[in-house]
Design a protein around this motif. Structure first.
Motif, PDB file in Angstrom:
ATOM      1  N   THR A   8       0.854  -1.177   0.000  1.00 43.01           N
ATOM      2  CA  THR A   8       0.000   0.000   0.000  1.00 43.01           C
ATOM      3  C   THR A   8       0.893   1.232   0.000  1.00 43.01           C
ATOM      4  OG1 THR A   8      -0.171   0.048   2.416  1.00 43.01           O
ATOM      5  CG2 THR A   8      -1.906  -1.122   1.218  1.00 43.01           C
ATOM      6  N   ALA A   9       0.450   2.247  -0.744  1.00 40.04           N
ATOM      7  CA  ALA A   9       1.229   3.480  -0.846  1.00 40.04           C
ATOM      8  C   ALA A   9       0.297   4.632  -1.168  1.00 40.04           C
ATOM      9  CB  ALA A   9       2.285   3.352  -1.944  1.00 40.04           C
ATOM     10  N   VAL A  10       0.715   5.828  -0.787  1.00 37.07           N
ATOM     11  CA  VAL A  10      -0.016   7.002  -1.247  1.00 37.07           C
ATOM     12  C   VAL A  10       0.176   7.095  -2.754  1.00 37.07           C
ATOM     13  CG1 VAL A  10       0.088   8.259   0.943  1.00 37.07           C
ATOM     14  CG2 VAL A  10       1.926   8.541  -0.730  1.00 37.07           C
ATOM     15  N   LYS A  11      -0.786   7.681  -3.438  1.00 32.05           N
ATOM     16  CA  LYS A  11      -0.781   7.724  -4.903  1.00 32.05           C
ATOM     17  C   LYS A  11       0.512   8.331  -5.448  1.00 32.05           C
ATOM     18  CE  LYS A  11      -3.064   7.058  -8.740  1.00 32.05           C
ATOM     19  NZ  LYS A  11      -3.255   5.707  -9.232  1.00 32.05           N
ATOM     20  N   GLU A  14       3.173   5.695  -6.134  1.00 26.31           N
ATOM     21  CA  GLU A  14       2.818   4.517  -6.926  1.00 26.31           C
ATOM     22  C   GLU A  14       3.930   4.132  -7.897  1.00 26.31           C
ATOM     23  OE1 GLU A  14      -0.742   2.785  -9.793  1.00 26.31           O
ATOM     24  OE2 GLU A  14      -0.700   4.930  -9.351  1.00 26.31           O
ATOM     25  N   ASN A  33      -6.866   1.315  -7.200  1.00 27.53           N
ATOM     26  CA  ASN A  33      -6.879   2.670  -6.648  1.00 27.53           C
ATOM     27  C   ASN A  33      -7.893   2.710  -5.524  1.00 27.53           C
ATOM     28  OD1 ASN A  33      -4.969   3.906  -8.416  1.00 27.53           O
ATOM     29  ND2 ASN A  33      -6.510   3.854 -10.014  1.00 27.53           N
ATOM     30  N   GLU A  35      -9.084   4.988  -1.612  1.00 27.40           N
ATOM     31  CA  GLU A  35      -8.989   6.172  -0.761  1.00 27.40           C
ATOM     32  C   GLU A  35      -8.632   5.718   0.647  1.00 27.40           C
ATOM     33  OE1 GLU A  35     -12.504   8.665   0.646  1.00 27.40           O
ATOM     34  OE2 GLU A  35     -11.716   9.823  -1.048  1.00 27.40           O
ATOM     35  N   GLY A  36      -7.500   6.195   1.151  1.00 26.64           N
ATOM     36  CA  GLY A  36      -7.101   5.857   2.505  1.00 26.64           C
ATOM     37  C   GLY A  36      -7.721   6.831   3.496  1.00 26.64           C
ATOM     38  N   ASP A  58      -5.618   9.825  -1.447  1.00 29.62           N
ATOM     39  CA  ASP A  58      -5.613   8.929  -2.608  1.00 29.62           C
ATOM     40  C   ASP A  58      -4.453   7.963  -2.457  1.00 29.62           C
ATOM     41  OD1 ASP A  58      -7.833  10.104  -3.787  1.00 29.62           O
ATOM     42  OD2 ASP A  58      -6.638  11.537  -4.919  1.00 29.62           O
ATOM     43  N   SER A  59      -4.760   6.676  -2.574  1.00 29.88           N
ATOM     44  CA  SER A  59      -3.770   5.628  -2.335  1.00 29.88           C
ATOM     45  C   SER A  59      -3.891   4.551  -3.399  1.00 29.88           C
ATOM     46  CB  SER A  59      -3.989   4.995  -0.955  1.00 29.88           C
ATOM     47  OG  SER A  59      -3.933   5.961   0.059  1.00 29.88           O
ATOM     48  N   SER A  89       4.054   8.937   4.928  1.00 30.16           N
ATOM     49  CA  SER A  89       3.349   7.681   4.665  1.00 30.16           C
ATOM     50  C   SER A  89       4.253   6.754   3.859  1.00 30.16           C
ATOM     51  CB  SER A  89       2.065   7.945   3.881  1.00 30.16           C
ATOM     52  OG  SER A  89       1.149   8.664   4.649  1.00 30.16           O
TER      53      SER A  89
END
Length: 102
Positions: A8-11, A14, A33, A35-36, A58-59, A89
């Motif tokens: 998992t990562a913030v957008k 990516e 895609n 939303e965290g 956005d993640s 993050s």
């Protein structure tokens, strides 16, 4: 042995996460895609810079079935990346055993 990995990562990270997968030799993955959400403590409202008590980000979730040896390489690359990247993050990784794989 095949395992399931989930990153998992913030957008914004990516492309970095995909690059790490490729460097580890993991060339097949799926992406979702999403939303965290982070619920801030009601006991410490000063920790939330926004007027609401929620912070949505956005993640992306990346997952792949892969071999154990490639996972060890990915863990090393990911640890180095997270140590050397100024981000609140970091990219997260979960590794799960797969009982059966068809």
């Amino acid at each position: 042995m095949i395992k399931l990995i989930v990153l998992t990562a913030v957008k914004e990270l990516e492309k970095d996460a995909i690059s790490l997968l490729k460097k580890a030799g993991i060339l097949t993955w799926s992406a979702i895609n999403m939303e965290g959400h982070k619920q801030h403590s009601e006991n410490h409202p000063e920790q939330n810079w926004f007027s609401s008590s929620r912070n949505n980000v956005d993640s992306v979730l990346l997952f792949s079935f892969t071999e154990n040896g490639k996972i060890e390489s990915l863990i090393g690359l990911l640890n180095d990346f997270n140590k050397n990247t100024d981000c609140t993050s970091p990219i997260r990784l979960a590794v799960m055993n797969v009982e059966q794989f068809i």
